[in-house]
Design a protein around this motif. Structure first.
Motif, PDB file in Angstrom:
ATOM      1  N   GLU A 138     -53.626 -45.881 -52.123  1.00  0.00           N
ATOM      2  CA  GLU A 138     -54.912 -45.231 -51.845  1.00  0.00           C
ATOM      3  C   GLU A 138     -54.803 -44.338 -50.617  1.00  0.00           C
ATOM      4  O   GLU A 138     -55.260 -43.208 -50.610  1.00  0.00           O
ATOM      5  CB  GLU A 138     -55.982 -46.302 -51.606  1.00  0.00           C
ATOM      6  N   SER A 139     -54.170 -44.875 -49.577  1.00  0.00           N
ATOM      7  CA  SER A 139     -53.958 -44.061 -48.390  1.00  0.00           C
ATOM      8  C   SER A 139     -52.472 -44.136 -48.045  1.00  0.00           C
ATOM      9  O   SER A 139     -52.055 -44.842 -47.140  1.00  0.00           O
ATOM     10  CB  SER A 139     -54.832 -44.592 -47.246  1.00  0.00           C
ATOM     11  N   ALA A 140     -51.701 -43.427 -48.828  1.00  0.00           N
ATOM     12  CA  ALA A 140     -50.243 -43.397 -48.654  1.00  0.00           C
ATOM     13  C   ALA A 140     -49.755 -42.157 -49.378  1.00  0.00           C
ATOM     14  O   ALA A 140     -50.444 -41.634 -50.254  1.00  0.00           O
ATOM     15  CB  ALA A 140     -49.600 -44.635 -49.265  1.00  0.00           C
ATOM     16  N   LEU A 141     -48.606 -41.696 -48.978  1.00  0.00           N
ATOM     17  CA  LEU A 141     -48.044 -40.511 -49.639  1.00  0.00           C
ATOM     18  C   LEU A 141     -46.674 -40.842 -50.189  1.00  0.00           C
ATOM     19  O   LEU A 141     -45.991 -41.741 -49.697  1.00  0.00           O
ATOM     20  CB  LEU A 141     -47.856 -39.364 -48.640  1.00  0.00           C
ATOM     21  N   ILE A 142     -46.307 -40.061 -51.189  1.00  0.00           N
ATOM     22  CA  ILE A 142     -44.949 -40.136 -51.714  1.00  0.00           C
ATOM     23  C   ILE A 142     -44.295 -38.786 -51.420  1.00  0.00           C
ATOM     24  O   ILE A 142     -44.931 -37.732 -51.574  1.00  0.00           O
ATOM     25  CB  ILE A 142     -44.974 -40.400 -53.238  1.00  0.00           C
ATOM     26  N   ALA A 143     -43.046 -38.833 -50.972  1.00  0.00           N
ATOM     27  CA  ALA A 143     -42.285 -37.588 -50.825  1.00  0.00           C
ATOM     28  C   ALA A 143     -41.117 -37.654 -51.800  1.00  0.00           C
ATOM     29  O   ALA A 143     -40.229 -38.510 -51.639  1.00  0.00           O
ATOM     30  CB  ALA A 143     -41.791 -37.433 -49.392  1.00  0.00           C
ATOM     31  N   PHE A 173     -44.016 -36.720 -63.599  1.00  0.00           N
ATOM     32  CA  PHE A 173     -43.567 -38.034 -64.054  1.00  0.00           C
ATOM     33  C   PHE A 173     -44.033 -39.128 -63.077  1.00  0.00           C
ATOM     34  O   PHE A 173     -44.538 -40.174 -63.491  1.00  0.00           O
ATOM     35  CB  PHE A 173     -42.039 -38.080 -64.201  1.00  0.00           C
ATOM     36  N   ILE A 174     -43.849 -38.872 -61.776  1.00  0.00           N
ATOM     37  CA  ILE A 174     -44.218 -39.873 -60.760  1.00  0.00           C
ATOM     38  C   ILE A 174     -45.715 -40.192 -60.876  1.00  0.00           C
ATOM     39  O   ILE A 174     -46.141 -41.341 -60.870  1.00  0.00           O
ATOM     40  CB  ILE A 174     -43.871 -39.364 -59.333  1.00  0.00           C
ATOM     41  N   ARG A 175     -46.518 -39.146 -61.015  1.00  0.00           N
ATOM     42  CA  ARG A 175     -47.968 -39.360 -61.119  1.00  0.00           C
ATOM     43  C   ARG A 175     -48.294 -40.160 -62.388  1.00  0.00           C
ATOM     44  O   ARG A 175     -49.115 -41.084 -62.363  1.00  0.00           O
ATOM     45  CB  ARG A 175     -48.696 -38.003 -61.110  1.00  0.00           C
ATOM     46  N   ILE A 214     -48.327 -36.190 -53.469  1.00  0.00           N
ATOM     47  CA  ILE A 214     -46.879 -36.231 -53.720  1.00  0.00           C
ATOM     48  C   ILE A 214     -46.266 -34.957 -53.148  1.00  0.00           C
ATOM     49  O   ILE A 214     -46.442 -33.861 -53.689  1.00  0.00           O
ATOM     50  CB  ILE A 214     -46.553 -36.371 -55.224  1.00  0.00           C
ATOM     51  N   GLN A 215     -45.573 -35.147 -52.011  1.00  0.00           N
ATOM     52  CA  GLN A 215     -44.918 -34.002 -51.371  1.00  0.00           C
ATOM     53  C   GLN A 215     -43.549 -33.785 -52.010  1.00  0.00           C
ATOM     54  O   GLN A 215     -42.911 -34.729 -52.459  1.00  0.00           O
ATOM     55  CB  GLN A 215     -44.683 -34.283 -49.891  1.00  0.00           C
ATOM     56  N   TYR A 216     -43.095 -32.548 -51.935  1.00  0.00           N
ATOM     57  CA  TYR A 216     -41.703 -32.260 -52.300  1.00  0.00           C
ATOM     58  C   TYR A 216     -40.912 -32.109 -51.003  1.00  0.00           C
ATOM     59  O   TYR A 216     -41.427 -31.578 -49.999  1.00  0.00           O
ATOM     60  CB  TYR A 216     -41.592 -30.968 -53.132  1.00  0.00           C
ATOM     61  N   GLY A 217     -39.659 -32.540 -50.992  1.00  0.00           N
ATOM     62  CA  GLY A 217     -38.795 -32.326 -49.832  1.00  0.00           C
ATOM     63  C   GLY A 217     -37.375 -32.031 -50.278  1.00  0.00           C
ATOM     64  O   GLY A 217     -36.898 -32.570 -51.286  1.00  0.00           O
ATOM     65  N   GLY A 218     -36.721 -31.168 -49.536  1.00  0.00           N
ATOM     66  CA  GLY A 218     -35.338 -30.802 -49.856  1.00  0.00           C
ATOM     67  C   GLY A 218     -35.184 -29.308 -49.841  1.00  0.00           C
ATOM     68  O   GLY A 218     -35.494 -28.634 -50.825  1.00  0.00           O
ATOM     69  N   SER A 219     -34.764 -28.771 -48.670  1.00  0.00           N
ATOM     70  CA  SER A 219     -34.506 -27.345 -48.520  1.00  0.00           C
ATOM     71  C   SER A 219     -35.725 -26.456 -48.780  1.00  0.00           C
ATOM     72  O   SER A 219     -35.599 -25.336 -49.309  1.00  0.00           O
ATOM     73  CB  SER A 219     -33.324 -26.909 -49.403  1.00  0.00           C
ATOM     74  N   VAL A 220     -36.900 -26.961 -48.418  1.00  0.00           N
ATOM     75  CA  VAL A 220     -38.086 -26.095 -48.473  1.00  0.00           C
ATOM     76  C   VAL A 220     -37.950 -25.063 -47.351  1.00  0.00           C
ATOM     77  O   VAL A 220     -37.580 -25.394 -46.221  1.00  0.00           O
ATOM     78  CB  VAL A 220     -39.389 -26.909 -48.266  1.00  0.00           C
ATOM     79  N   ASN A 221     -38.234 -23.806 -47.682  1.00  0.00           N
ATOM     80  CA  ASN A 221     -38.146 -22.753 -46.664  1.00  0.00           C
ATOM     81  C   ASN A 221     -39.251 -21.720 -46.898  1.00  0.00           C
ATOM     82  O   ASN A 221     -40.082 -21.875 -47.808  1.00  0.00           O
ATOM     83  CB  ASN A 221     -36.746 -22.109 -46.660  1.00  0.00           C
ATOM     84  N   ALA A 222     -39.236 -20.682 -46.083  1.00  0.00           N
ATOM     85  CA  ALA A 222     -40.307 -19.689 -46.160  1.00  0.00           C
ATOM     86  C   ALA A 222     -40.261 -18.930 -47.491  1.00  0.00           C
ATOM     87  O   ALA A 222     -41.281 -18.398 -47.945  1.00  0.00           O
ATOM     88  CB  ALA A 222     -40.181 -18.716 -44.991  1.00  0.00           C
TER      89      ALA A 222
END
Ligand code: PGA
Length: 255
Positions: free
Chosen positions: A160-165, A189-191, A207-215
């Motif tokens: 409820e109050s948590a995030l997934i990356a 899929f995760i959702r 649900i955040q994405y992470g891994g080489s995010v850039n401008a």
């Protein structure tokens, strides 16, 4: 509608000067951004200083790790109560670097999730598959298992109050981000996996994405329907780049 969170994970980088300079630059550049939550997670030794420099800005303080114990003979550790005491809000757990270099298990990470919830801090649960698992077609199974360990210990309400990356290990620090289509498919899929336990929570969970995010890739990633912001490593150490990423998230979710 979900409010994205863009969070900078500074990892093992920085010094007192940088904490000052980077935060004041971010405060300048991001003072008018609406529609996107923002956080930074400096190394633990600089959290208090970072909090001081963040002042009353809307950039929240995060941390990169926590111990499962509250106090006692646990040399080198930092507790939920200490993080609360200095004003941290979002706490990263299960980062692949901690899983790899500190041998953290899914079970330990689920315990960390539980103590954070107990302390009313917000866990940012990192999950994601290795290159070999990806190539073997195991991405969904790995992500599902990493989430299930938490769901089995607590229940879906814990999200409820948590995030997934979602951070595919092969994309972290490599300059090779997942394509927006690839990432969207895993986020969806995760959702849907969480929806098997609780559809309303699944709809709301960030649900955040992470891994080489850039401008350059931020806009395309954030316009995907199930990508709610990002956990940003290398690019969060530069105020200009991090600000572009935050603004991309704010704009993508307004349209
Ligand atoms: P990166 O790191 O943006 O440098 O790839 C992301 C992370 O590890 O959280």
């Amino acid at each position: 509608m979900r409010h994205p969170l863009v969070m900078g994970n500074w990892k093992l980088n920085g010094n007192k000067r940088m904490v000052n300079d980077l935060i004041s630059a971010l405060r300048n550049k991001l003072s008018n951004v609406v529609g996107c939550n923002i956080a930074i997670a400096p190394p633990v030794i600089y959290l208090d200083l970072a909090k001081y420099h963040l002042g009353n800005s809307r950039i929240a303080l995060g941390a990169q790790n926590v111990d499962i114990h509250i106090s006692g003979a646990y040399t080198g550790e930092v507790s939920t109560q200490m993080l609360k005491d200095i004003g941290a809000k979002y706490i990263i757990i299960g980062h692949s670097e901690r899983r790899a270099y500190h041998k953290e298990s899914n079970e330990l990470i689920a315990e960390k999730f539980a103590v954070l919830k107990e302390a009313e801090l917000i866990p940012v649960l990192c999950i994601g598959e290795s290159k070999a698992e990806n190539e073997a077609g195991k991405t969904e199974a790995v992500c599902a298992h990493q989430i299930d360990v938490v769901l089995n210990k607590l229940d879906a309400k814990a999200f409820e109050s948590a995030l997934i990356a979602y951070e595919p290990i092969w994309a972290i620090g490599t300059g090779k981000a997942a394509t927006p289509v690839q990432a969207q498919a895993v986020h969806k899929f995760i959702r849907s996996h969480i929806a098997k336990y609780d559809a309303a929570i699944a709809e709301r969970v960030i649900i955040q994405y992470g891994g080489s995010v850039n401008a350059d890739n931020a806009v395309e990633l954030f316009t995907q329907p199930d990508i709610d912001g990002a956990l940003v490593g290398g690019a969060s150490l530069n105020a200009d780049t991090f600000s572009v990423i935050v603004k991309a998230a704010a704009e993508a979710k307004q349209t």
